[in-house]
Design a protein around this motif. Sequence first.
Motif, PDB file in Angstrom:
ATOM      1  N   THR A 132      13.072   0.855  -6.070  1.00 43.74           N
ATOM      2  CA  THR A 132      14.008   0.373  -5.053  1.00 43.74           C
ATOM      3  C   THR A 132      13.306  -0.024  -3.763  1.00 43.74           C
ATOM      4  N   GLU A 133      12.102   0.475  -3.544  1.00 44.89           N
ATOM      5  CA  GLU A 133      11.408   0.209  -2.285  1.00 44.89           C
ATOM      6  C   GLU A 133      10.605  -1.093  -2.300  1.00 44.89           C
ATOM      7  N   PHE A 134      10.429  -1.707  -3.474  1.00 45.21           N
ATOM      8  CA  PHE A 134       9.574  -2.878  -3.588  1.00 45.21           C
ATOM      9  C   PHE A 134      10.354  -4.171  -3.392  1.00 45.21           C
ATOM     10  N   ARG A 135       9.634  -5.195  -2.903  1.00 47.59           N
ATOM     11  CA  ARG A 135      10.282  -6.480  -2.655  1.00 47.59           C
ATOM     12  C   ARG A 135       9.618  -7.632  -3.405  1.00 47.59           C
ATOM     13  N   ASN A 136       8.427  -7.443  -3.919  1.00 48.07           N
ATOM     14  CA  ASN A 136       7.737  -8.468  -4.704  1.00 48.07           C
ATOM     15  C   ASN A 136       7.136  -7.805  -5.937  1.00 48.07           C
ATOM     16  N   ILE A 137       7.767  -8.045  -7.084  1.00 45.14           N
ATOM     17  CA  ILE A 137       7.414  -7.316  -8.307  1.00 45.14           C
ATOM     18  C   ILE A 137       6.983  -8.288  -9.405  1.00 45.14           C
ATOM     19  N   LEU A 138       5.847  -7.995 -10.022  1.00 46.77           N
ATOM     20  CA  LEU A 138       5.344  -8.769 -11.156  1.00 46.77           C
ATOM     21  C   LEU A 138       5.460  -7.928 -12.414  1.00 46.77           C
ATOM     22  N   ASP A 139       6.172  -8.449 -13.423  1.00 42.70           N
ATOM     23  CA  ASP A 139       6.284  -7.773 -14.719  1.00 42.70           C
ATOM     24  C   ASP A 139       5.408  -8.515 -15.712  1.00 42.70           C
ATOM     25  N   ILE A 140       4.297  -7.906 -16.096  1.00 46.65           N
ATOM     26  CA  ILE A 140       3.336  -8.527 -17.006  1.00 46.65           C
ATOM     27  C   ILE A 140       3.691  -8.169 -18.445  1.00 46.65           C
ATOM     28  N   PHE A 151      -1.958 -16.095  -9.459  1.00 46.46           N
ATOM     29  CA  PHE A 151      -1.351 -15.684  -8.207  1.00 46.46           C
ATOM     30  C   PHE A 151      -2.428 -15.412  -7.163  1.00 46.46           C
ATOM     31  N   GLN A 152      -2.082 -15.578  -5.912  1.00 45.49           N
ATOM     32  CA  GLN A 152      -3.014 -15.309  -4.834  1.00 45.49           C
ATOM     33  C   GLN A 152      -3.263 -13.812  -4.707  1.00 45.49           C
ATOM     34  N   ASP A 153      -4.346 -13.450  -4.050  1.00 40.81           N
ATOM     35  CA  ASP A 153      -4.661 -12.049  -3.803  1.00 40.81           C
ATOM     36  C   ASP A 153      -3.518 -11.384  -3.046  1.00 40.81           C
ATOM     37  N   GLU A 154      -3.236 -10.147  -3.411  1.00 40.63           N
ATOM     38  CA  GLU A 154      -2.269  -9.298  -2.713  1.00 40.63           C
ATOM     39  C   GLU A 154      -0.879  -9.945  -2.627  1.00 40.63           C
ATOM     40  N   SER A 155      -0.444 -10.536  -3.734  1.00 34.29           N
ATOM     41  CA  SER A 155       0.858 -11.215  -3.772  1.00 34.29           C
ATOM     42  C   SER A 155       2.029 -10.274  -4.035  1.00 34.29           C
ATOM     43  N   PHE A 156       1.764  -9.085  -4.610  1.00 37.92           N
ATOM     44  CA  PHE A 156       2.855  -8.207  -5.045  1.00 37.92           C
ATOM     45  C   PHE A 156       2.660  -6.786  -4.529  1.00 37.92           C
ATOM     46  N   ASP A 157       3.772  -6.122  -4.233  1.00 36.24           N
ATOM     47  CA  ASP A 157       3.692  -4.715  -3.856  1.00 36.24           C
ATOM     48  C   ASP A 157       3.951  -3.799  -5.052  1.00 36.24           C
ATOM     49  N   CYS A 158       4.281  -4.396  -6.203  1.00 37.00           N
ATOM     50  CA  CYS A 158       4.468  -3.615  -7.427  1.00 37.00           C
ATOM     51  C   CYS A 158       4.157  -4.476  -8.641  1.00 37.00           C
ATOM     52  N   VAL A 159       3.474  -3.889  -9.609  1.00 41.04           N
ATOM     53  CA  VAL A 159       3.217  -4.536 -10.900  1.00 41.04           C
ATOM     54  C   VAL A 159       3.653  -3.578 -11.995  1.00 41.04           C
ATOM     55  N   THR A 160       4.445  -4.083 -12.947  1.00 41.92           N
ATOM     56  CA  THR A 160       4.781  -3.310 -14.137  1.00 41.92           C
ATOM     57  C   THR A 160       4.123  -3.984 -15.336  1.00 41.92           C
ATOM     58  N   CYS A 161       3.655  -3.192 -16.266  1.00 39.62           N
ATOM     59  CA  CYS A 161       2.893  -3.747 -17.392  1.00 39.62           C
ATOM     60  C   CYS A 161       3.107  -2.834 -18.602  1.00 39.62           C
ATOM     61  N   GLY A 162       3.961  -3.274 -19.515  1.00 41.55           N
ATOM     62  CA  GLY A 162       4.294  -2.440 -20.669  1.00 41.55           C
ATOM     63  C   GLY A 162       3.713  -2.947 -21.964  1.00 41.55           C
ATOM     64  N   TRP A 163       2.803  -2.190 -22.549  1.00 41.15           N
ATOM     65  CA  TRP A 163       2.215  -2.453 -23.860  1.00 41.15           C
ATOM     66  C   TRP A 163       1.567  -3.845 -23.931  1.00 41.15           C
ATOM     67  N   VAL A 164       0.733  -4.135 -22.950  1.00 41.02           N
ATOM     68  CA  VAL A 164       0.008  -5.404 -22.878  1.00 41.02           C
ATOM     69  C   VAL A 164      -1.496  -5.184 -22.902  1.00 41.02           C
ATOM     70  N   LEU A 165      -1.941  -4.123 -22.248  1.00 43.50           N
ATOM     71  CA  LEU A 165      -3.372  -3.847 -22.135  1.00 43.50           C
ATOM     72  C   LEU A 165      -4.024  -3.678 -23.505  1.00 43.50           C
ATOM     73  N   GLU A 166      -3.204  -3.362 -24.515  1.00 41.07           N
ATOM     74  CA  GLU A 166      -3.720  -3.183 -25.880  1.00 41.07           C
ATOM     75  C   GLU A 166      -4.306  -4.459 -26.476  1.00 41.07           C
ATOM     76  N   TYR A 167      -4.033  -5.590 -25.848  1.00 40.81           N
ATOM     77  CA  TYR A 167      -4.542  -6.862 -26.370  1.00 40.81           C
ATOM     78  C   TYR A 167      -5.783  -7.334 -25.617  1.00 40.81           C
ATOM     79  N   LEU A 168      -6.436  -6.400 -24.928  1.00 44.45           N
ATOM     80  CA  LEU A 168      -7.712  -6.675 -24.280  1.00 44.45           C
ATOM     81  C   LEU A 168      -8.772  -5.764 -24.873  1.00 44.45           C
ATOM     82  N   LYS A 169      -9.904  -6.332 -25.216  1.00 44.31           N
ATOM     83  CA  LYS A 169     -10.991  -5.519 -25.757  1.00 44.31           C
ATOM     84  C   LYS A 169     -11.545  -4.588 -24.683  1.00 44.31           C
ATOM     85  N   ASP A 170     -11.584  -5.074 -23.450  1.00 39.31           N
ATOM     86  CA  ASP A 170     -12.035  -4.270 -22.319  1.00 39.31           C
ATOM     87  C   ASP A 170     -10.908  -4.199 -21.294  1.00 39.31           C
TER      88      ASP A 170
END
Length: 261
Positions: free
Chosen positions: A79-87, A142-161
Motif C-alpha cells: 500500500t505504501e508504494f507508488r511505482n511498482i514493476l511486476d516481472i 527502464f531507467q535507473d531507480e524507476s520503481f520503489d517496488c519490484v515483484t518477481c514470481g517464479w522468473v529467476l528460475e529461467y536464468l542460469k546465473d
Amino acid sequence: MAPLSSPQKNNPKRQRLKQSIRSLIEFRGASELDQNQFQSTARKLYDGPAGAVLYLASKLSLHDPLVGRILKTRRFDVTEFRNILDIGAGAGQILGHLLRETHPEARLVACDLSHQMLKRARTRMGSPRPDYLSADLTCLPFQDESFDCVTCGWVLEYLKDPRHGLSEIYRVLQPGGSLFLMATEDRFSGMLNSATWKCRTYNRIELQQAFEETGLPWKEQHWFTPIHQFLKLGGIIVEATKPLEAAEELTADAVSTTTQS
C-alpha cells in the motif's frame, strides 16, 4: 520475522543422494543449454498450451490465493508504494492482487518474456491500469531507480546465473525500495516443478548469497502458512531492500567530482 538462513555443514551422503535425485527428476536443460537457448525454451513453453493453463494451475496449487493472502494481510505491504514493476506477470498470480491491494493511483507495470502471456494477462485483468511490456529480466528497458517496488514470481528460475537478473532489479529499484520475490527451491517438490515447467531450482543459502553479492540483502523470509514453514514447502519467498546507502554513495561521489573540478 522469520529468521534468515545461515550456512550449515552439509552431510556428504545426503548431498550425494540429493544430487542423484536431481539428476533423475530435474529439468536438465538448465545446465545443458546456454542462456539464449534456455530462455527460448521458456518462451515457447509459455507461448503454448502450458502457458494457457498456468493461471488455472496457480489456482489449483493454491499459489494464487496464498500470494494474495500475503499481500492482503500486509506481511508484504504494497500500500505504501507508488511505482511498482511486476516481472514475469504473465498469468497474473501477483498482478491481480496488486490491482486490488495497491493505492488506486499507484503505477503498475507488468512485463514478461512471453508476448502471449502478456495478452492473456491483459484479458484476465480486465483493467486499463497496468502497462504491459515484453521484457527480458537481464536487460530491463527502464531507467535507473524507476520503481520503489519490484515483484518477481517464479522468473529467476529461467536464468542460469541469478545475479544477472538481480543486478538489473537492483538497478531499477530506488534506494530504500523493496523486492518481493518467489523462486523454486531445490527440494523434491521443486524438482517436480522443474520437470513440469522446464526451469532450474535454487539452493536457499546459495541464492541468499547471490542476493547479497548484488546489493540486495534479505530483509525477511516469508512462508505461505505455518504448515508450509514446518514442512519446508512452497519454495523460497523473500523480501529484500535496496540499501539507502546506495543513494548516499552516489551523492558523495557527485560532491567529490564537483570539488575536484
